[in-house]
Motif scaffolding. Sequence first.
Motif, PDB file in Angstrom:
ATOM      1  N   HIS A  38      12.546  -1.721  24.093  1.00 43.78           N
ATOM      2  CA  HIS A  38      13.159  -1.009  25.234  1.00 43.78           C
ATOM      3  C   HIS A  38      14.470  -0.357  25.053  1.00 43.78           C
ATOM      4  O   HIS A  38      15.378  -1.084  24.417  1.00 43.78           O
ATOM      5  CB  HIS A  38      12.998  -1.890  26.768  1.00 43.78           C
ATOM      6  CG  HIS A  38      11.592  -2.545  27.120  1.00 43.78           C
ATOM      7  ND1 HIS A  38      11.274  -3.016  28.100  1.00 43.78           N
ATOM      8  CD2 HIS A  38      10.456  -2.189  26.278  1.00 43.78           C
ATOM      9  CE1 HIS A  38      10.291  -3.352  28.314  1.00 43.78           C
ATOM     10  NE2 HIS A  38       9.553  -2.910  27.144  1.00 43.78           N
ATOM     11  N   ARG A  40      16.183   1.010  28.051  1.00 43.67           N
ATOM     12  CA  ARG A  40      16.475   1.140  29.463  1.00 43.67           C
ATOM     13  C   ARG A  40      18.013   0.440  29.513  1.00 43.67           C
ATOM     14  O   ARG A  40      18.220  -0.654  29.057  1.00 43.67           O
ATOM     15  CB  ARG A  40      15.570   0.692  30.356  1.00 43.67           C
ATOM     16  CG  ARG A  40      16.150   0.644  31.786  1.00 43.67           C
ATOM     17  CD  ARG A  40      14.764   0.603  32.835  1.00 43.67           C
ATOM     18  NE  ARG A  40      15.275   0.810  34.215  1.00 43.67           N
ATOM     19  CZ  ARG A  40      14.692   0.966  35.419  1.00 43.67           C
ATOM     20  NH1 ARG A  40      13.209   0.720  35.225  1.00 43.67           N
ATOM     21  NH2 ARG A  40      15.288   1.241  36.526  1.00 43.67           N
ATOM     22  N   GLU A  60      15.819  -1.071  41.397  1.00 42.42           N
ATOM     23  CA  GLU A  60      14.845  -0.881  40.553  1.00 42.42           C
ATOM     24  C   GLU A  60      15.318  -1.663  39.208  1.00 42.42           C
ATOM     25  O   GLU A  60      14.337  -1.948  38.463  1.00 42.42           O
ATOM     26  CB  GLU A  60      14.608   0.658  40.283  1.00 42.42           C
ATOM     27  CG  GLU A  60      13.893   1.242  41.600  1.00 42.42           C
ATOM     28  CD  GLU A  60      13.632   2.690  41.283  1.00 42.42           C
ATOM     29  OE1 GLU A  60      14.152   3.257  40.101  1.00 42.42           O
ATOM     30  OE2 GLU A  60      12.885   3.252  41.989  1.00 42.42           O
ATOM     31  N   PHE A  61      16.466  -1.331  38.759  1.00 47.85           N
ATOM     32  CA  PHE A  61      17.007  -2.187  37.393  1.00 47.85           C
ATOM     33  C   PHE A  61      16.644  -3.825  37.559  1.00 47.85           C
ATOM     34  O   PHE A  61      16.356  -4.378  36.688  1.00 47.85           O
ATOM     35  CB  PHE A  61      18.310  -1.645  36.987  1.00 47.85           C
ATOM     36  CG  PHE A  61      18.799  -2.092  35.726  1.00 47.85           C
ATOM     37  CD1 PHE A  61      18.283  -1.520  34.625  1.00 47.85           C
ATOM     38  CD2 PHE A  61      19.469  -3.473  35.554  1.00 47.85           C
ATOM     39  CE1 PHE A  61      18.597  -1.933  33.119  1.00 47.85           C
ATOM     40  CE2 PHE A  61      20.076  -3.817  34.264  1.00 47.85           C
ATOM     41  CZ  PHE A  61      19.603  -3.206  33.155  1.00 47.85           C
ATOM     42  N   TYR A  64      13.098  -4.522  37.148  1.00 48.08           N
ATOM     43  CA  TYR A  64      13.052  -4.643  35.903  1.00 48.08           C
ATOM     44  C   TYR A  64      13.256  -5.800  34.978  1.00 48.08           C
ATOM     45  O   TYR A  64      12.499  -6.470  33.970  1.00 48.08           O
ATOM     46  CB  TYR A  64      13.531  -3.209  35.255  1.00 48.08           C
ATOM     47  CG  TYR A  64      13.779  -3.229  33.769  1.00 48.08           C
ATOM     48  CD1 TYR A  64      12.735  -3.271  32.870  1.00 48.08           C
ATOM     49  CD2 TYR A  64      14.821  -3.282  33.042  1.00 48.08           C
ATOM     50  CE1 TYR A  64      12.615  -2.976  31.651  1.00 48.08           C
ATOM     51  CE2 TYR A  64      14.905  -3.307  31.676  1.00 48.08           C
ATOM     52  CZ  TYR A  64      13.888  -3.120  30.995  1.00 48.08           C
ATOM     53  OH  TYR A  64      13.888  -3.108  29.654  1.00 48.08           O
ATOM     54  N   GLU A  67      11.066  -8.718  35.148  1.00 50.51           N
ATOM     55  CA  GLU A  67       9.643  -8.601  34.455  1.00 50.51           C
ATOM     56  C   GLU A  67       9.986  -9.408  33.230  1.00 50.51           C
ATOM     57  O   GLU A  67      11.001  -9.742  32.794  1.00 50.51           O
ATOM     58  CB  GLU A  67       9.296  -7.083  34.306  1.00 50.51           C
ATOM     59  CG  GLU A  67       9.090  -6.456  35.428  1.00 50.51           C
ATOM     60  CD  GLU A  67       9.244  -4.761  35.017  1.00 50.51           C
ATOM     61  OE1 GLU A  67       9.162  -4.394  34.104  1.00 50.51           O
ATOM     62  OE2 GLU A  67       8.937  -4.090  36.309  1.00 50.51           O
TER      63      GLU A  67
END
Length: 956
Positions: A38, A40, A60-61, A64, A67
């Motif tokens: 990744h 991100r 949102e981060f 993430y 996850e």
Amino acid sequence: MKAREKLLNDTEAAILLGITKELLYAYVRNTPKTNLGHTRRLVSTVMAGKNYFSEKELLEFDAYLKEPWSDSNKTRPAIPKYIEEYLKTEIGGKCPITGKGYPLDNAHIVGYAESLSHHHHNLVRVAKEEHTKADNAVISRELLQETKDRLIERLRHQLRTDLGETTSKAPHPHPVFIGREEKLEELNGAMALNRFIVLEGLGGIGKTELLLNALKNSPPDHPVLWIDVETVGSVTDLNIILINQLTQLTGEQVGNSLIESLHGKPIILVFDSLEKLLIHQREETEAFIQKLLVQTTELKIIATCQVDLSLIDYPKKVIGIEGLSREKSLQLLETLMADRPLPMGEEQAWFLEFCNGHPLSLKLVVSLLTFYQSSTEVVAQLTKTSSLKRPMLKKHDKSNALDVCLSTVYDILTDEQKKALQYLQFFSGGLNLKLAELHIEVADLSANVAALMQFFFVEIKEDRVFVVNPVRPFLKSKMQEKSLFVQLQKAAITDILRIGWVVNNHSARNKDNLSFGFRWNDEELTNLLEVFRITQEELNISKEGQGPEKRKEYLGFIVSISELLGKYFFSRGFFKYGILLNKAGITANIELGNLEEAADNYLAMAAFQSRQFDSEAHEETVKELNELAQTTGNFVIQIRATQAQSALELDKENYEAALDLYKKTLHLLEEGVNNNMLSNKFTSIADYYKDTMKGEIAVVYWRMDETQKAITQFEEILPAIEGYFSEDNRLAYLNSYANCLCEAGREQEGFPYLFRTIEGFKRIGQMEYIGNSIWKLGAHVDKYPELATHPSLDKEAFELALEGLMYPILEYFERLSATYSKQWAVNNLPGILSTKLFYIMRVICLTPHERILSEWVRNLIKGLPRMSEINAFSVTLNLCKILGGVQDWKDSPEHVPKIILSILGSCFLLNGEKGLESSSRVFQWLAFWMRHVNLDPSATAEELWDKAKFLHPVEK
């Protein structure tokens, strides 16, 4: 649809995520999941040389990061170094569980094999030994989670301090603030000169935003206490919420002495949306505000309101807020549209004319433009909605423009988004998203919240989501389907209570963590009070014969609330409200046929009344419980009634009767167990109940001065007390046991228990009992002056003890003065209160914190008339005032002799004519105190007693 961008600075972003700013920027620089390929990173925006973060991007981060960090436990990556550094900073070099230093280790709260997560909040740094215990299930993962939660809240508190905020959690102003420069200057000037300010204007006109921007300039030593009145059901609820918020703001337990706790504190108290209470309780609300202003000196009150407040008879500055000018409206529209195409020409003129300078309407128009991507379509939709709502209207004003905009936006929501929005409106104190994800089954709640944020319908403050104020009244008008309203209302109430039971049951199972459940009650108090108000309203409606099944459900809600809040109210000193709650619980349980549970409510109510020194009400409660036992013939209720009668006799100092009745209670209990006469529920707690009755018998022996019998009785049940008693009961019995040990000459065994109880009562906020423990130390401090230097006896402990003493004094005075004259009431306060104050004083005066005594007396007497009689209470107050201010007069030779005479006269009155043989050892303590403060390095008790004997009693 592009999301609305709410920008936060780096401190605000760190508060939102509950992390350090160093870790925040580490996420900007690094890609945490490189092992998965990744790339991100956290995205930030630089404006004027400073970093800003989109609230949506942050959330949102964070999702993430929750996850999986690998495909399986076998491919587990290393914890990034920057997360490890954050974990080290978070704990300050010591294990947050044991306080030990090296060796320390990083522990996963939910094991990596299960979570596959190195999320920063799934990790906590603890002693290596504790990590091993957690891996082997010797200590629970829940303990790790609770420890982490405390660390996160502590970090957020530090960040708020950096930001110049307080724990009042006032909302952040929107980063876009346009067109109010003159009003902002006027408000800033008013805040410097006035104690009462009112911002008047339509809903959504910008009153709150104006105030939030003004408060950014308020002095750091003027903390802000922000109350969203839209979420408050009554003036009674407002009082409780204020007390709760003030406790969080100052870090001091306030109990019920709200006015006294506010006195002398330069706090800015904000009542946002005050019109909510004025509609139904105008007189009570205005009287409450007037009392706050008249009986405090430094407090400032700022109210935002849509109605006139001219009836309040107190000097005020009223600032009216009108719509924005056309020029400023266009500027706001341009700013909100950012890089999106701006409507031009006739359409732009139409929008400006339609909104008529109303800021929230302009924001809603922008959200519609973002959704439809067409100015023409938005004009058409607004025109259509307007014609449906008001077909004869020729011209829009600010109020109907907002209504049309809200309706138009609401209509484009999906059914699930509408249901989520309507569901959220019942959480007046906001919905805790973290707990909701774990315990609430609402489809796609997080996704729906994200969508609603784009339309300005909800906002997130830290981990809680709120429906914004102008939207709340609008939602009530949109809920046309009564069955759906009832369904969502019941779902919200059920979910609040379910989470409460999960948290409080976990707290109850962990005998050392009652404070965990209390912290949840602190956070959810607004929601719980709203649930109580709603259920009572629904029950009043159903009294008329509507819906027996629905009535049964709501009676169950009342029962649940009374159980959830009963112990909490007792600990926090909310005695008056605890009685109201238990009365409602009694009524509900009896109607439901839960007679044993009703008996529990009677017992709890009697305990509240005992703490109020309300002997008449206490007797009446016990009488009603006895009648219930006789009427029903229920054996368990008979046991409860006998226990209640025992406690009443103990209060009345009928010790022999109390002892006989407690023994009878124990006998009845054993009879019930042996003959299977108890309900299953009561049978399950029979052993615990036996041990508590034995504890009460020990207390009676102690009160009868049969100390050795008391010690023997306590030591019989000590394993049970330490083993499975709840934290509050364990501490209470250990306090009594410690008193017995000290009175039996075993002080060195008793003192550690007293210090332990002080720490425990501080942890759960039981102010009255902190004072009880310090009281008993005060009885021995002249023999063991080193007691006063123990680290448990800090300023917080003394302030809590004095606050816990102030409330019963003022409450008792207020209740008696309603029947008798105020002068009679103040001259007849219970003697136990002056005795307790005297011994607490003896400890405080041997520490560097003696000044809090004189300050406490000054605050107390503001709520009392001048005492016309010289008695133990007036004399003790006089001593506290003099000794607490010793540093102000000890170096004034012209004042010292006269003050010493006053001290000697007061001590003579308290000591009586028993001389140095008095059990209170007043003059022994006084001699030590005079040496301690260097008033007389050679002072002796004999010399001071000889001087006092020849003095006439001094006037107060």
